[in-house]
Scaffold this motif. Structure first.
Motif, PDB file in Angstrom:
ATOM      1  N   ARG A 199       0.828  -1.212   0.000  1.00 50.35           N
ATOM      2  CA  ARG A 199       0.000   0.000   0.000  1.00 50.35           C
ATOM      3  C   ARG A 199       0.857   1.256   0.000  1.00 50.35           C
ATOM      4  O   ARG A 199       0.591   2.211  -0.722  1.00 50.35           O
ATOM      5  N   GLU A 200       1.925   1.227   0.830  1.00 49.67           N
ATOM      6  CA  GLU A 200       2.800   2.398   0.915  1.00 49.67           C
ATOM      7  C   GLU A 200       3.509   2.666  -0.409  1.00 49.67           C
ATOM      8  O   GLU A 200       3.609   3.808  -0.853  1.00 49.67           O
ATOM      9  N   ALA A 201       3.976   1.594  -1.038  1.00 52.01           N
ATOM     10  CA  ALA A 201       4.686   1.754  -2.307  1.00 52.01           C
ATOM     11  C   ALA A 201       3.747   2.320  -3.373  1.00 52.01           C
ATOM     12  O   ALA A 201       4.125   3.207  -4.153  1.00 52.01           O
ATOM     13  N   ALA A 202       2.502   1.805  -3.402  1.00 54.56           N
ATOM     14  CA  ALA A 202       1.525   2.288  -4.372  1.00 54.56           C
ATOM     15  C   ALA A 202       1.206   3.755  -4.131  1.00 54.56           C
ATOM     16  O   ALA A 202       1.156   4.567  -5.061  1.00 54.56           O
ATOM     17  N   GLU A 203       1.026   4.073  -2.843  1.00 54.71           N
ATOM     18  CA  GLU A 203       0.691   5.446  -2.479  1.00 54.71           C
ATOM     19  C   GLU A 203       1.811   6.401  -2.891  1.00 54.71           C
ATOM     20  O   GLU A 203       1.568   7.487  -3.425  1.00 54.71           O
ATOM     21  N   LYS A 204       3.049   5.939  -2.664  1.00 52.67           N
ATOM     22  CA  LYS A 204       4.209   6.758  -3.005  1.00 52.67           C
ATOM     23  C   LYS A 204       4.250   7.051  -4.514  1.00 52.67           C
ATOM     24  O   LYS A 204       4.464   8.178  -4.936  1.00 52.67           O
ATOM     25  N   LEU A 205       3.999   6.030  -5.312  1.00 52.68           N
ATOM     26  CA  LEU A 205       4.022   6.202  -6.770  1.00 52.68           C
ATOM     27  C   LEU A 205       2.985   7.234  -7.216  1.00 52.68           C
ATOM     28  O   LEU A 205       3.260   8.079  -8.073  1.00 52.68           O
ATOM     29  N   CYS A 218      -5.166   3.915  -1.902  1.00 53.37           N
ATOM     30  CA  CYS A 218      -4.262   2.767  -1.804  1.00 53.37           C
ATOM     31  C   CYS A 218      -4.486   1.921  -0.553  1.00 53.37           C
ATOM     32  O   CYS A 218      -4.054   0.771  -0.502  1.00 53.37           O
ATOM     33  N   GLY A 219      -5.177   2.479   0.442  1.00 54.51           N
ATOM     34  CA  GLY A 219      -5.481   1.695   1.634  1.00 54.51           C
ATOM     35  C   GLY A 219      -6.403   0.527   1.324  1.00 54.51           C
ATOM     36  O   GLY A 219      -6.553  -0.387   2.142  1.00 54.51           O
ATOM     37  N   ARG A 220      -7.063   0.557   0.171  1.00 54.72           N
ATOM     38  CA  ARG A 220      -7.988  -0.528  -0.171  1.00 54.72           C
ATOM     39  C   ARG A 220      -7.305  -1.652  -0.940  1.00 54.72           C
ATOM     40  O   ARG A 220      -7.942  -2.642  -1.292  1.00 54.72           O
ATOM     41  N   LEU A 221      -6.021  -1.493  -1.232  1.00 53.37           N
ATOM     42  CA  LEU A 221      -5.313  -2.547  -1.959  1.00 53.37           C
ATOM     43  C   LEU A 221      -5.009  -3.727  -1.050  1.00 53.37           C
ATOM     44  O   LEU A 221      -4.838  -3.572   0.157  1.00 53.37           O
ATOM     45  N   ALA A 222      -4.939  -4.909  -1.667  1.00 51.73           N
ATOM     46  CA  ALA A 222      -4.589  -6.107  -0.907  1.00 51.73           C
ATOM     47  C   ALA A 222      -3.986  -7.127  -1.863  1.00 51.73           C
ATOM     48  O   ALA A 222      -4.170  -7.049  -3.079  1.00 51.73           O
ATOM     49  N   TYR A 223      -3.262  -8.048  -1.286  1.00 51.66           N
ATOM     50  CA  TYR A 223      -2.801  -9.183  -2.096  1.00 51.66           C
ATOM     51  C   TYR A 223      -2.681 -10.422  -1.234  1.00 51.66           C
ATOM     52  O   TYR A 223      -2.153 -10.372  -0.125  1.00 51.66           O
ATOM     53  N   ASP A 224      -3.178 -11.534  -1.729  1.00 52.74           N
ATOM     54  CA  ASP A 224      -2.900 -12.839  -1.120  1.00 52.74           C
ATOM     55  C   ASP A 224      -3.070 -13.914  -2.195  1.00 52.74           C
ATOM     56  O   ASP A 224      -3.303 -13.603  -3.363  1.00 52.74           O
ATOM     57  N   ALA A 225      -2.946 -15.157  -1.782  1.00 52.40           N
ATOM     58  CA  ALA A 225      -2.932 -16.247  -2.754  1.00 52.40           C
ATOM     59  C   ALA A 225      -4.275 -16.407  -3.475  1.00 52.40           C
ATOM     60  O   ALA A 225      -4.353 -17.065  -4.510  1.00 52.40           O
ATOM     61  N   SER A 226      -5.346 -15.799  -2.940  1.00 56.26           N
ATOM     62  CA  SER A 226      -6.642 -15.968  -3.597  1.00 56.26           C
ATOM     63  C   SER A 226      -6.810 -15.032  -4.798  1.00 56.26           C
ATOM     64  O   SER A 226      -7.799 -15.097  -5.502  1.00 56.26           O
ATOM     65  N   CYS A 227      -5.828 -14.153  -5.037  1.00 57.02           N
ATOM     66  CA  CYS A 227      -5.895 -13.259  -6.202  1.00 57.02           C
ATOM     67  C   CYS A 227      -5.485 -14.040  -7.444  1.00 57.02           C
ATOM     68  O   CYS A 227      -4.302 -14.280  -7.664  1.00 57.02           O
ATOM     69  N   ARG A 228      -6.451 -14.424  -8.244  1.00 57.67           N
ATOM     70  CA  ARG A 228      -6.096 -15.265  -9.393  1.00 57.67           C
ATOM     71  C   ARG A 228      -6.199 -14.537 -10.724  1.00 57.67           C
ATOM     72  O   ARG A 228      -5.853 -15.067 -11.759  1.00 57.67           O
ATOM     73  N   GLN A 229      -6.711 -13.312 -10.672  1.00 56.46           N
ATOM     74  CA  GLN A 229      -6.818 -12.566 -11.923  1.00 56.46           C
ATOM     75  C   GLN A 229      -5.443 -12.062 -12.344  1.00 56.46           C
ATOM     76  O   GLN A 229      -4.634 -11.678 -11.502  1.00 56.46           O
TER      77      GLN A 229
END
Lengths: 266, 153
Positions: free
Chosen positions: A5-11, A40-51
């Motif tokens: 989230r921080e990296a995305a926000e920074k960009l 960016c606080g709404r971003l997430a990632y885990d193994a269930s992200c298949r797209q």
């Protein structure tokens, strides 16, 4: 997650990109397009992200908003390299926010992505369970294989979600939409379904990174990865092809060598 | 009713394979021509479709042939190094290497899909090839039972 989230926000804050394409922190992990730093606080990632979010990079709506950043697990990083090799990404306009499992690996440009893959993921291989399923199917008789696919393809509704989900399917006009002559019947029936799925897979040969997005997107649960896996294995065994590592790679089909095997030719 | 000797009902026909051949203009078609002008006898089951080059043969053509009633498909062109367009057959070869494995996974195997190099000088090879392929397909039987790639009749 926090680092991502921080990296995305920074960009976004530094205006290095105008959009971050990621996964949203809610059930099903749908795609999420962050245009403002506070999103960016709404971003997430885990193994269930298949797209495979690299599929968006070919869309005109996204092209109009370059430069963009994409949240990318290893298979998506490979897709970015494939698209780079096929001259589909304007140089310097796409950044990858590399993720893997629970860890955030950093922000990379196209060259950095290729380097990261070579350094950390050079041994990525298809899941053994997938190859076992391919092998199991190949051990059946041709009639049994035909019956298996007859049952599977009869479920297809021709929604083309497999195509929409795939970063490799970026043709502005797909073969299935050509109707003079019509090569592939568009009725959601036997032979059209068969030809569509077989040709879709074949058009990805030497380009597919086995990300699994097509199969995950299929509302009917067709085992599309079987088709992709058999081509991937053959491309590797016959031609040493490993798509998604070399941004300068020539397309597998579209190049040739005088030494290619032709033992099956009479 | 008793069956008479003069009954005109046709006997159940033996299986005659329908084989679609996609051949290139410069080598295999000329080879087939040579077989003809040499008066070589060979099986009449092959329907030849001539294209400029094997590089022109889209895998879709093969699927279309199976869809519309072919029991087998033969693809044939110039020997490596002999392509009229220098590299069309090399491009084609790489494509077929992958495509045949994909079709095998869906139940169209080596007894339905044949590949060969036949030069313009190989009339005898062409005749032998057609006879051999026809015999193999005859043995394999009709391609119709249940296959998703077949157009429902």
């Amino acid at each position: 997650m926090k680092a991502l989230r921080e990296a995305a926000e920074k960009l976004l804050r530094e205006k290095r990109v105008s959009l971050v394409i990621g996964y949203e922190d809610r059930k099903g992990r749908p795609a999420f397009f962050a245009a403002k730093p506070e999103d960016c606080g709404r971003l997430a990632y885990d193994a269930s992200c298949r797209q495979n979010l690299a599929a968006y990079l070919g869309k005109p709506e996204i092209r109009a908003r370059l430069p963009v950043a994409v949240v990318a697990p290893p298979a998506v990083l490979r897709s970015i390299v494939v698209l780079t090799a096929e001259s589909q990404l304007p140089p310097g306009q796409v950044l990858a926010l590399a993720v893997d499992g629970d860890s955030f690996l950093g922000t990379f440009d196209a060259a950095g992505v290729a380097e990261l893959l070579r350094a950390k993921y050079s041994t990525l291989a298809p899941e053994p369970a997938l190859l076992e399923r391919v092998q199991g199917l190949l051990q059946k008789s041709p009639a049994e294989r035909a019956a298996f696919w007859e049952a599977e393809f009869s479920k297809c509704t021709r929604c083309y979600a497999c195509r929409a989900a795939c970063p490799g399917c970026y043709c502005s006009r797909c073969i299935v939409e050509k109707n003079a002559p019509q090569w592939i019947s568009t009725a959601a029936l036997g032979h059209g379904n068969y030809t569509w799925s077989v040709m879709r897979a074949f058009h990805q040969s030497g380009r597919c990174t086995l990300c699994g997005a097509c199969e995950a997107a299929c509302p009917q649960g067709l085992p599309l990865m079987l088709l992709n896996a058999v081509l991937d294995r053959e491309a590797l065994e016959e031609f040493g092809s490993r798509p998604g590592y070399d941004p300068e790679a020539k397309p597998l089909i579209g190049s040739w060598s005088a030494d290619d095997d032709h033992s099956y030719m009479r | 009713m008793m069956k008479t000797e003069t009954s005109t009902a046709p006997a159940p026909a033996a299986f005659e394979p329908r084989i679609t051949a996609f051949v290139c203009n410069w080598c295999t078609y000329a080879g087939a021509d040579l077989a003809g002008t040499s008066r070589l006898q060979y099986a009449s089951n092959m329907r030849i479709i001539k294209l400029p080059c094997t590089g022109r043969i889209d895998p879709l053509f093969v699927l279309k042939a199976f869809e519309n009633g072919a029991d087998a498909v033969l693809v044939s062109g110039c020997h490596p190094g002999d392509c009229h367009y220098t590299s069309g057959n090399y491009h084609a070869r790489r494509r077929w290497t992958l495509f045949r494995k994909l079709l095998a996974l869906t139940g169209i195997g080596d007894d339905r899909l044949f590949f060969s190099w036949v030069s313009a000088a190989e009339g005898q090879k062409f005749a032998d090839l057609v006879n051999d392929v026809t015999a193999k397909v005859r043995k394999a039987g009709p391609f119709c039972a249940v296959h998703p790639g077949r157009r429902a009749s």
